[in-house]
Design a protein around this motif. Sequence first.
Motif, PDB file in Angstrom:
ATOM      1  N   ALA A  61     -59.878   2.600  32.089  1.00  0.00           N
ATOM      2  CA  ALA A  61     -60.211   1.496  32.774  1.00  0.00           C
ATOM      3  C   ALA A  61     -61.407   1.519  33.616  1.00  0.00           C
ATOM      4  N   SER A  62     -61.877   2.834  33.932  1.00  0.00           N
ATOM      5  CA  SER A  62     -62.778   2.864  35.147  1.00  0.00           C
ATOM      6  C   SER A  62     -64.319   2.523  34.677  1.00  0.00           C
ATOM      7  N   VAL A  63     -64.589   2.143  33.513  1.00  0.00           N
ATOM      8  CA  VAL A  63     -65.946   1.988  33.167  1.00  0.00           C
ATOM      9  C   VAL A  63     -66.316   0.709  34.075  1.00  0.00           C
ATOM     10  N   ASP A  64     -67.645   0.830  34.339  1.00  0.00           N
ATOM     11  CA  ASP A  64     -68.515  -0.281  34.896  1.00  0.00           C
ATOM     12  C   ASP A  64     -68.948  -1.206  33.954  1.00  0.00           C
ATOM     13  N   ALA A  65     -68.356  -2.415  34.122  1.00  0.00           N
ATOM     14  CA  ALA A  65     -68.601  -3.646  33.197  1.00  0.00           C
ATOM     15  C   ALA A  65     -69.294  -3.422  31.768  1.00  0.00           C
ATOM     16  N   PRO A  66     -68.399  -2.900  31.041  1.00  0.00           N
ATOM     17  CA  PRO A  66     -68.752  -2.693  29.713  1.00  0.00           C
ATOM     18  C   PRO A  66     -68.493  -4.012  28.834  1.00  0.00           C
ATOM     19  N   LEU A  67     -68.679  -3.556  27.659  1.00  0.00           N
ATOM     20  CA  LEU A  67     -68.652  -4.996  26.865  1.00  0.00           C
ATOM     21  C   LEU A  67     -67.026  -4.621  26.354  1.00  0.00           C
ATOM     22  N   ARG A  68     -66.578  -6.090  26.170  1.00  0.00           N
ATOM     23  CA  ARG A  68     -65.109  -6.082  25.563  1.00  0.00           C
ATOM     24  C   ARG A  68     -65.198  -5.418  24.217  1.00  0.00           C
ATOM     25  N   GLU A  69     -64.187  -4.534  23.872  1.00  0.00           N
ATOM     26  CA  GLU A  69     -64.160  -4.128  22.523  1.00  0.00           C
ATOM     27  C   GLU A  69     -64.045  -5.208  21.479  1.00  0.00           C
ATOM     28  N   THR A  70     -63.318  -6.396  21.814  1.00  0.00           N
ATOM     29  CA  THR A  70     -63.214  -7.331  20.735  1.00  0.00           C
ATOM     30  C   THR A  70     -64.614  -8.105  20.589  1.00  0.00           C
ATOM     31  N   LEU A  71     -65.396  -8.204  21.498  1.00  0.00           N
ATOM     32  CA  LEU A  71     -66.809  -8.880  21.703  1.00  0.00           C
ATOM     33  C   LEU A  71     -67.613  -7.904  20.760  1.00  0.00           C
ATOM     34  N   ALA A  72     -67.573  -6.674  21.031  1.00  0.00           N
ATOM     35  CA  ALA A  72     -68.541  -5.620  20.339  1.00  0.00           C
ATOM     36  C   ALA A  72     -67.938  -5.756  18.630  1.00  0.00           C
ATOM     37  N   ALA A  73     -66.505  -5.847  18.648  1.00  0.00           N
ATOM     38  CA  ALA A  73     -66.315  -6.030  17.093  1.00  0.00           C
ATOM     39  C   ALA A  73     -66.813  -6.995  16.396  1.00  0.00           C
ATOM     40  N   ALA A  74     -66.887  -8.431  17.188  1.00  0.00           N
ATOM     41  CA  ALA A  74     -67.527  -9.673  16.896  1.00  0.00           C
ATOM     42  C   ALA A  74     -68.968  -9.672  16.494  1.00  0.00           C
ATOM     43  N   MET A  75     -69.579  -8.815  16.979  1.00  0.00           N
ATOM     44  CA  MET A  75     -70.992  -8.561  16.952  1.00  0.00           C
ATOM     45  C   MET A  75     -71.315  -7.689  15.541  1.00  0.00           C
ATOM     46  N   VAL A  76     -70.417  -6.767  15.578  1.00  0.00           N
ATOM     47  CA  VAL A  76     -70.271  -6.041  14.152  1.00  0.00           C
ATOM     48  C   VAL A  76     -69.878  -6.765  13.208  1.00  0.00           C
ATOM     49  N   LYS A  77     -68.985  -7.647  13.194  1.00  0.00           N
ATOM     50  CA  LYS A  77     -68.516  -8.351  12.109  1.00  0.00           C
ATOM     51  C   LYS A  77     -69.617  -9.471  11.817  1.00  0.00           C
ATOM     52  N   VAL A  78     -70.289  -9.998  12.856  1.00  0.00           N
ATOM     53  CA  VAL A  78     -71.340 -11.020  12.269  1.00  0.00           C
ATOM     54  C   VAL A  78     -72.469 -10.531  11.626  1.00  0.00           C
ATOM     55  N   SER A  79     -72.721  -9.119  11.716  1.00  0.00           N
ATOM     56  CA  SER A  79     -73.856  -8.525  11.011  1.00  0.00           C
ATOM     57  C   SER A  79     -73.490  -8.077   9.648  1.00  0.00           C
ATOM     58  N   ARG A  80     -72.094  -8.277   9.359  1.00  0.00           N
ATOM     59  CA  ARG A  80     -71.787  -7.623   8.308  1.00  0.00           C
ATOM     60  C   ARG A  80     -71.876  -6.193   7.941  1.00  0.00           C
ATOM     61  N   PHE A  81     -71.988  -5.278   9.082  1.00  0.00           N
ATOM     62  CA  PHE A  81     -72.134  -4.006   8.833  1.00  0.00           C
ATOM     63  C   PHE A  81     -70.813  -3.320   8.248  1.00  0.00           C
ATOM     64  N   LYS A  82     -70.938  -2.510   7.086  1.00  0.00           N
ATOM     65  CA  LYS A  82     -69.956  -1.869   6.547  1.00  0.00           C
ATOM     66  C   LYS A  82     -70.061  -0.346   6.259  1.00  0.00           C
ATOM     67  N   GLY A  83     -71.177   0.139   6.905  1.00  0.00           N
ATOM     68  CA  GLY A  83     -71.633   1.406   6.699  1.00  0.00           C
ATOM     69  C   GLY A  83     -72.696   1.888   5.568  1.00  0.00           C
ATOM     70  N   ARG A  84     -73.363   0.852   5.164  1.00  0.00           N
ATOM     71  CA  ARG A  84     -73.955   1.009   3.974  1.00  0.00           C
ATOM     72  C   ARG A  84     -75.533   1.156   4.445  1.00  0.00           C
ATOM     73  N   GLU A  85     -75.860   0.803   5.742  1.00  0.00           N
ATOM     74  CA  GLU A  85     -77.183   0.998   6.194  1.00  0.00           C
ATOM     75  C   GLU A  85     -77.029   1.993   7.405  1.00  0.00           C
ATOM     76  N   VAL A  86     -78.115   2.475   8.179  1.00  0.00           N
ATOM     77  CA  VAL A  86     -78.008   3.171   9.319  1.00  0.00           C
ATOM     78  C   VAL A  86     -77.769   2.105  10.437  1.00  0.00           C
ATOM     79  N   PHE A  87     -76.698   2.424  11.117  1.00  0.00           N
ATOM     80  CA  PHE A  87     -76.551   1.925  12.444  1.00  0.00           C
ATOM     81  C   PHE A  87     -77.154   2.370  13.524  1.00  0.00           C
ATOM     82  N   LEU A  88     -77.648   1.597  14.580  1.00  0.00           N
ATOM     83  CA  LEU A  88     -78.066   2.022  15.990  1.00  0.00           C
ATOM     84  C   LEU A  88     -77.825   1.355  16.865  1.00  0.00           C
ATOM     85  N   ASP A  89     -77.281   2.001  18.110  1.00  0.00           N
ATOM     86  CA  ASP A  89     -77.030   1.087  19.266  1.00  0.00           C
ATOM     87  C   ASP A  89     -77.923   2.081  20.357  1.00  0.00           C
ATOM     88  N   PRO A  90     -79.028   1.779  20.605  1.00  0.00           N
ATOM     89  CA  PRO A  90     -79.897   2.357  21.632  1.00  0.00           C
ATOM     90  C   PRO A  90     -79.954   2.326  22.856  1.00  0.00           C
TER      91      PRO A  90
END
Length: 373
Positions: free
Chosen positions: A165-194
């Motif tokens: 719980a301690s983390v400073d204002a991180p992104l909600r896991e469900t929102l992160a999952a939503a972003m991934v879902k919108v992109s249709r990422f399934k592991g077939r290309e390189v993924f980067l979060d810089p």
Amino acid sequence: MTLCATCLFGVESLVADELRYMGFNNVRIETGRVLFDGDERDLVRANLLLRTAERVYILMGEFAARTFDELFEGVKALPWETVIDRNGQFPVKGSTLDSALRSIPDCQSIVKKAAAVRLSSKYGLNRLPETGSVYQIRFFIMKDRASLYLDSSGVSLHKRGYRPASVDAPLRETLAAAMVKVSRFKGREVFLDPFCGSGTIAIEAAFAAVNRAPGLGRGFAAEGWQTVRRELWTEEREAARAAEYRGEYRICASDIDPAAVKLARENAARAGVAELIEFSVADALKTELADKLMPPFKRGVVITNPPYGMRLLDAREAERIYRELGRRWRAREDWSFYILSSSMDFEKNFGKTAKKRRKLYNGMIQCQLYMYF
Ligand SMILES: C[S@@+](CC[C@H](N)C(=O)[O-])C[C@H]1O[C@@H](n2cnc3c(N)ncnc32)[C@H](O)[C@@H]1O
């Protein structure tokens, strides 16, 4: 049963897609919630598998409630005994909006009393012991219409169990999952979060790549319910594990802050996907995308939420980052970009109009997901 998956605003259609993919029929999208029909096993599956929903409820009923009498009679008429066992505890929480019934404490005690009257008479008890499992009742009264639910999730589903719980204002896991879902990422290309911070987007991307059920690392309120058979949880957990696959992935996450990268690594380890993600300390403005592409991967996707800059000085810094990212990224054909930002001027600074945009809420902050693909 009518089941109800609640979600963040803007995510409803993604929850509905997930439900349809899981084989549910009669999926109905409303604001902030998606209704579907199902039995006990479906309730278990929805809790374990949904990536973008916040909670799974049983919708017990809906009715007009302009007065306390209507509220009492409406609640008393609902079949609580079909779910709540004779020893069950049934605390009540709720809210009202744009309705004649405004006092939440009063509504709470009326709902409690009406459910108690119903259960006492069905179980033939003068006093309900309330010593057993917790069946959280939720009411929501909007425009004089009451909806009554039982909460099967307990702790909200965005809490997967991998992030302290301690983390400073991180992104909600469900929102992160939503972003991934919108992109249709399934592991077939390189993924980067810089700008990976605590690593949430990369972890959710790894989950999507291997088809990991997000709920495998946590428990649910309905696991204590006598009315949902225990073995359903065991069976569905086993089925979820069996549905995982392993392929060749290149999932990269970096941040300029070494402490963030350390935390992201720890979170990925807790999530059981540490070996799938390459973490590094790096300045996003100096990261070469071309270096990330290597056989067999010819294409890449960046899914990220760079610093927002809510304060003025930070806002200038955020703009500088957007401009620099635009200079480096906007002409690339071999990469797609999904960038979450609360800045109205994001596209202006990035120097390119997004192909698509989607409104999403990170807590109370309204953001847009800018999509370039
Ligand atoms: C909004 S946070 C990302 C939160 C993350 N999505 C999470 O779930 O925790 C932005 C992150 O960008 C990082 N950052 C700021 N400037 C950076 C830069 N030039 N290169 C890489 N990371 C940077 C910060 O350290 C911070 O962790």
